[in-house]
Write an enzyme that holds these catalytic residues in place. Sequence first.
Site, PDB file in Angstrom:
ATOM      1  N   ARG A  58       0.839  -0.992  -0.089  1.00  0.00           N
ATOM      2  CA  ARG A  58      -0.045   0.068  -0.207  1.00  0.00           C
ATOM      3  C   ARG A  58       0.943   1.223   0.132  1.00  0.00           C
ATOM      4  NH1 ARG A  58      -3.478  -2.812  -1.277  1.00  0.00           N
ATOM      5  NH2 ARG A  58      -5.568  -3.084  -0.289  1.00  0.00           N
ATOM      6  N   GLU A  97      -4.366   7.676  -4.174  1.00  0.00           N
ATOM      7  CA  GLU A  97      -4.641   6.823  -5.395  1.00  0.00           C
ATOM      8  C   GLU A  97      -5.983   7.654  -5.818  1.00  0.00           C
ATOM      9  OE1 GLU A  97      -4.572   2.696  -5.278  1.00  0.00           O
ATOM     10  OE2 GLU A  97      -2.546   2.529  -4.489  1.00  0.00           O
ATOM     11  N   HIS A 135      -2.440   0.617  -9.649  1.00  0.00           N
ATOM     12  CA  HIS A 135      -2.648  -0.542  -8.460  1.00  0.00           C
ATOM     13  C   HIS A 135      -3.643  -1.739  -9.324  1.00  0.00           C
ATOM     14  CE1 HIS A 135      -4.268  -0.949  -4.179  1.00  0.00           C
ATOM     15  NE2 HIS A 135      -4.115  -2.184  -4.803  1.00  0.00           N
TER      16      HIS A 135
HETATM   17  C1  OXD Z   1      -5.842  -6.353  -2.635  1.00  0.00           C
HETATM   18  C2  OXD Z   1      -5.292  -5.478  -3.642  1.00  0.00           C
HETATM   19  O1  OXD Z   1      -5.661  -5.891  -1.403  1.00  0.00           O
HETATM   20  O2  OXD Z   1      -5.217  -5.930  -4.979  1.00  0.00           O
HETATM   21  O3  OXD Z   1      -6.265  -7.222  -3.156  1.00  0.00           O
HETATM   22  O4  OXD Z   1      -4.752  -4.386  -3.398  1.00  0.00           O
END
Ligand code: OXD
Length: 317
Positions: free
Chosen positions: A233, A262, A281
């Site tokens: 993240r 994002e 992402h």
């Molecule tokens: C998830 C992602 O948490 O792809 O699955 O970010």
Amino acid sequence: MALFCTDTFLDANAARIAVAAPDLEIVAMRRGEEVPAEDIERITVAFFSNDVWPERAAPFMRVALDAPNLQWLHSMSAGVDSPVFSMFLDRGVRLTTSSGASASPIAGTVMLYLLALSRGLPAWLRAQANHEWSPTPFRELDGQRVVVVGYGPIGQEVVRLAEAFRMDPVVVRRSADGDEPCPVRPLAELTEVVRDADAVVVALPLTPDTRGLFGAEVIAAMPPHAVFVNVGRGELVDQVALTDALASGRLGGAGLDVFDPEPLPADDPLWDLHNVIISPHNSASSDGTAARVAEIFLDNLSRFVRDQPLRNEVPGR
Ligand code: OXD
């Protein structure tokens, strides 16, 4: 007992739902239709499937949050750091994730970044766009020390692939389990461990403990040739410190799938750095992920109706 799911998931999986939970009623989310209040009241299980993302995510969550009898929500994501998930946990709703379903495509994307950055792919693409023939030598991955931070399904798959590429992986995690195929160092030694890294791969979930873990000090400890990869993240990293290090040549390059915030704003300086590869992402958005997610959900559904422990359950409040 009634399941709330999308028409898309239902159409593809009606027979399998019936096998997993023979007496289950269905409340389907249909395109362009409101879910009637009396149906919302019947919902006990909700499946937040891949096909809701992104357009139908907000209406899906609104119905699930309004469902007074909801007992369990299964999410297609691995991470459940978005505040909406806390709202369910706070209400005592059980929450399960699809951790593991996206490990293969995400780890593949990590190797893509590592290969591309070690070979200078961004420079090749720029040269190609200019019709320039400019061969440059590159560094092999063989023998490179890759520090993999986080050893969930993604970290495990990265280590497996890194070994196949004859890299030298080191795992950083809270504590060793004893089943890791390579050396393990505790999270408390992160700054020390990255000093010898050729690459650092972040595959951690975002929690209050991991937020901001890759601060200026950790980034400064990495050698100037090293590359930084983040598939966890954006909020795990001090993005300003990372950008400064990349722009000033104090860090070799970065492959980034996640950002804070994002979408990455159009005027963010990261976009224009020549040693950075950006993906929006979507390292998990492969053609195989949704089927693996459905597999985990249907297995959990059959466990739920039989009162058995659920896979990937997030601890309740
Ligand atoms: C998830 C992602 O948490 O792809 O699955 O970010």
